[in-house]
Write a protein that holds these residues in place. Structure first.
Motif, PDB file in Angstrom:
ATOM      1  N   ALA A 176       0.829  -1.208   0.000  1.00 58.31           N
ATOM      2  CA  ALA A 176       0.000   0.000   0.000  1.00 58.31           C
ATOM      3  C   ALA A 176       0.863   1.256   0.000  1.00 58.31           C
ATOM      4  CB  ALA A 176      -0.928  -0.006   1.209  1.00 58.31           C
ATOM      5  N   ALA A 177       1.936   1.246   0.768  1.00 59.90           N
ATOM      6  CA  ALA A 177       2.829   2.410   0.811  1.00 59.90           C
ATOM      7  C   ALA A 177       3.493   2.642  -0.541  1.00 59.90           C
ATOM      8  CB  ALA A 177       3.876   2.223   1.899  1.00 59.90           C
ATOM      9  N   ALA A 178       3.847   1.579  -1.231  1.00 61.91           N
ATOM     10  CA  ALA A 178       4.461   1.725  -2.556  1.00 61.91           C
ATOM     11  C   ALA A 178       3.467   2.314  -3.554  1.00 61.91           C
ATOM     12  CB  ALA A 178       4.974   0.374  -3.046  1.00 61.91           C
ATOM     13  N   LEU A 179       2.227   1.839  -3.538  1.00 59.17           N
ATOM     14  CA  LEU A 179       1.221   2.373  -4.448  1.00 59.17           C
ATOM     15  C   LEU A 179       0.894   3.835  -4.136  1.00 59.17           C
ATOM     16  CD1 LEU A 179      -1.173  -0.706  -4.654  1.00 59.17           C
ATOM     17  CD2 LEU A 179       0.371   0.133  -6.418  1.00 59.17           C
ATOM     18  N   ILE A 180       0.835   4.154  -2.860  1.00 55.54           N
ATOM     19  CA  ILE A 180       0.541   5.530  -2.465  1.00 55.54           C
ATOM     20  C   ILE A 180       1.699   6.453  -2.818  1.00 55.54           C
ATOM     21  CG2 ILE A 180       0.129   7.019  -0.471  1.00 55.54           C
ATOM     22  CD1 ILE A 180      -1.404   4.633   0.749  1.00 55.54           C
ATOM     23  N   THR A 181       2.922   5.964  -2.689  1.00 55.44           N
ATOM     24  CA  THR A 181       4.080   6.770  -3.070  1.00 55.44           C
ATOM     25  C   THR A 181       4.045   7.099  -4.552  1.00 55.44           C
ATOM     26  OG1 THR A 181       5.380   5.775  -1.301  1.00 55.44           O
ATOM     27  CG2 THR A 181       6.597   6.860  -3.061  1.00 55.44           C
ATOM     28  N   TYR A 182       3.622   6.151  -5.369  1.00 56.54           N
ATOM     29  CA  TYR A 182       3.451   6.427  -6.793  1.00 56.54           C
ATOM     30  C   TYR A 182       2.441   7.548  -7.004  1.00 56.54           C
ATOM     31  CZ  TYR A 182       1.888   6.054 -11.578  1.00 56.54           C
ATOM     32  OH  TYR A 182       1.528   6.349 -12.861  1.00 56.54           O
ATOM     33  N   ARG A 183       1.340   7.528  -6.267  1.00 60.32           N
ATOM     34  CA  ARG A 183       0.320   8.564  -6.413  1.00 60.32           C
ATOM     35  C   ARG A 183       0.852   9.923  -5.958  1.00 60.32           C
ATOM     36  NH1 ARG A 183      -2.571  10.055  -9.830  1.00 60.32           N
ATOM     37  NH2 ARG A 183      -3.162   7.909 -10.053  1.00 60.32           N
ATOM     38  N   VAL A 184       1.690   9.928  -4.928  1.00 62.29           N
ATOM     39  CA  VAL A 184       2.285  11.195  -4.484  1.00 62.29           C
ATOM     40  C   VAL A 184       3.167  11.766  -5.590  1.00 62.29           C
ATOM     41  CG1 VAL A 184       3.935  12.226  -2.879  1.00 62.29           C
ATOM     42  CG2 VAL A 184       2.189  10.695  -2.016  1.00 62.29           C
ATOM     43  N   LEU A 185       3.942  10.927  -6.238  1.00 61.44           N
ATOM     44  CA  LEU A 185       4.864  11.395  -7.269  1.00 61.44           C
ATOM     45  C   LEU A 185       4.161  11.722  -8.580  1.00 61.44           C
ATOM     46  CD1 LEU A 185       7.816   8.943  -6.615  1.00 61.44           C
ATOM     47  CD2 LEU A 185       7.613  11.331  -5.896  1.00 61.44           C
ATOM     48  N   ALA A 186       3.110  11.002  -8.921  1.00 63.08           N
ATOM     49  CA  ALA A 186       2.469  11.164 -10.221  1.00 63.08           C
ATOM     50  C   ALA A 186       1.140  11.899 -10.163  1.00 63.08           C
ATOM     51  CB  ALA A 186       2.251   9.793 -10.860  1.00 63.08           C
ATOM     52  N   GLY A 187       0.741  12.357  -8.988  1.00 63.23           N
ATOM     53  CA  GLY A 187      -0.562  13.004  -8.877  1.00 63.23           C
ATOM     54  C   GLY A 187      -0.676  14.229  -9.756  1.00 63.23           C
ATOM     55  N   PRO A 188      -1.748  14.337 -10.530  1.00 64.60           N
ATOM     56  CA  PRO A 188      -1.847  15.466 -11.441  1.00 64.60           C
ATOM     57  C   PRO A 188      -2.121  16.802 -10.743  1.00 64.60           C
ATOM     58  CG  PRO A 188      -3.775  14.078 -11.616  1.00 64.60           C
ATOM     59  CD  PRO A 188      -2.815  13.388 -10.697  1.00 64.60           C
TER      60      PRO A 188
ATOM     61  N   ARG B 151      -2.114  14.872  -4.450  1.00 65.94           N
ATOM     62  CA  ARG B 151      -0.909  14.640  -3.651  1.00 65.94           C
ATOM     63  C   ARG B 151      -1.199  14.768  -2.158  1.00 65.94           C
ATOM     64  NH1 ARG B 151       1.447  17.362  -8.269  1.00 65.94           N
ATOM     65  NH2 ARG B 151       2.853  15.886  -9.273  1.00 65.94           N
ATOM     66  N   LEU B 152      -2.052  15.716  -1.780  1.00 62.67           N
ATOM     67  CA  LEU B 152      -2.407  15.893  -0.376  1.00 62.67           C
ATOM     68  C   LEU B 152      -3.151  14.667   0.155  1.00 62.67           C
ATOM     69  CD1 LEU B 152      -2.639  17.718   2.125  1.00 62.67           C
ATOM     70  CD2 LEU B 152      -4.791  18.544   1.168  1.00 62.67           C
ATOM     71  N   ILE B 153      -4.080  14.153  -0.611  1.00 66.40           N
ATOM     72  CA  ILE B 153      -4.825  12.960  -0.192  1.00 66.40           C
ATOM     73  C   ILE B 153      -3.891  11.759  -0.099  1.00 66.40           C
ATOM     74  CG2 ILE B 153      -6.620  11.342  -0.916  1.00 66.40           C
ATOM     75  CD1 ILE B 153      -8.114  13.803  -2.025  1.00 66.40           C
ATOM     76  N   ALA B 154      -2.960  11.655  -1.051  1.00 65.66           N
ATOM     77  CA  ALA B 154      -2.005  10.543  -1.018  1.00 65.66           C
ATOM     78  C   ALA B 154      -1.093  10.650   0.203  1.00 65.66           C
ATOM     79  CB  ALA B 154      -1.186  10.520  -2.299  1.00 65.66           C
ATOM     80  N   LEU B 155      -0.681  11.862   0.557  1.00 68.53           N
ATOM     81  CA  LEU B 155       0.147  12.011   1.750  1.00 68.53           C
ATOM     82  C   LEU B 155      -0.625  11.670   3.016  1.00 68.53           C
ATOM     83  CD1 LEU B 155       2.206  15.215   0.943  1.00 68.53           C
ATOM     84  CD2 LEU B 155       3.044  12.887   1.218  1.00 68.53           C
ATOM     85  N   ASP B 156      -1.909  12.015   3.060  1.00 66.77           N
ATOM     86  CA  ASP B 156      -2.740  11.605   4.192  1.00 66.77           C
ATOM     87  C   ASP B 156      -2.855  10.086   4.268  1.00 66.77           C
ATOM     88  OD1 ASP B 156      -3.213  14.125   5.155  1.00 66.77           O
ATOM     89  OD2 ASP B 156      -5.095  14.375   4.061  1.00 66.77           O
TER      90      ASP B 156
END
Length: 86
Positions: free
Chosen positions: A15-27, A32-37
């Motif tokens: 889950a952390a790996a998938l969320i990290t991808y969303r933090v880096l690739a978030g449009p 990015r804020l939701i992914a960091l939460d």
């Protein structure tokens, strides 16, 4: 119990790996804020799993502190966020 804790740890890492991808690739910045939460929530779950595994309750205040910092950070960023160009 050890198998369940190992399985939950592995799922938290995935889950952390998938969320990290969303933090880096978030449009947008809100993505990015939701992914960091979500990443903070995964970290809190990881600390809670470690507290169960080690049978140590001194980690619980750290989990509460992380929850408070995450909430205050999310509210402040959402309040003072500049609109993204779309």
């Amino acid at each position: 119990m050890t198998v369940i804790l190992a399985l939950s740890g592995a799922l938290l890492v995935v889950a952390a790996a998938l969320i990290t991808y969303r933090v880096l690739a978030g449009p947008t910045s809100l993505d990015r804020l939701i992914a960091l939460d979500a990443l903070l929530a995964v970290a809190m779950c990881g600390l809670a799993a470690w507290a169960v595994h080690s049978r140590d309750t001194t980690i619980v205040p750290a989990v509460v502190a992380l929850a408070l910092v995450g909430f205050i950070g999310s509210v402040s960023v959402a309040r003072f966020r500049v609109r993204d160009d779309q």
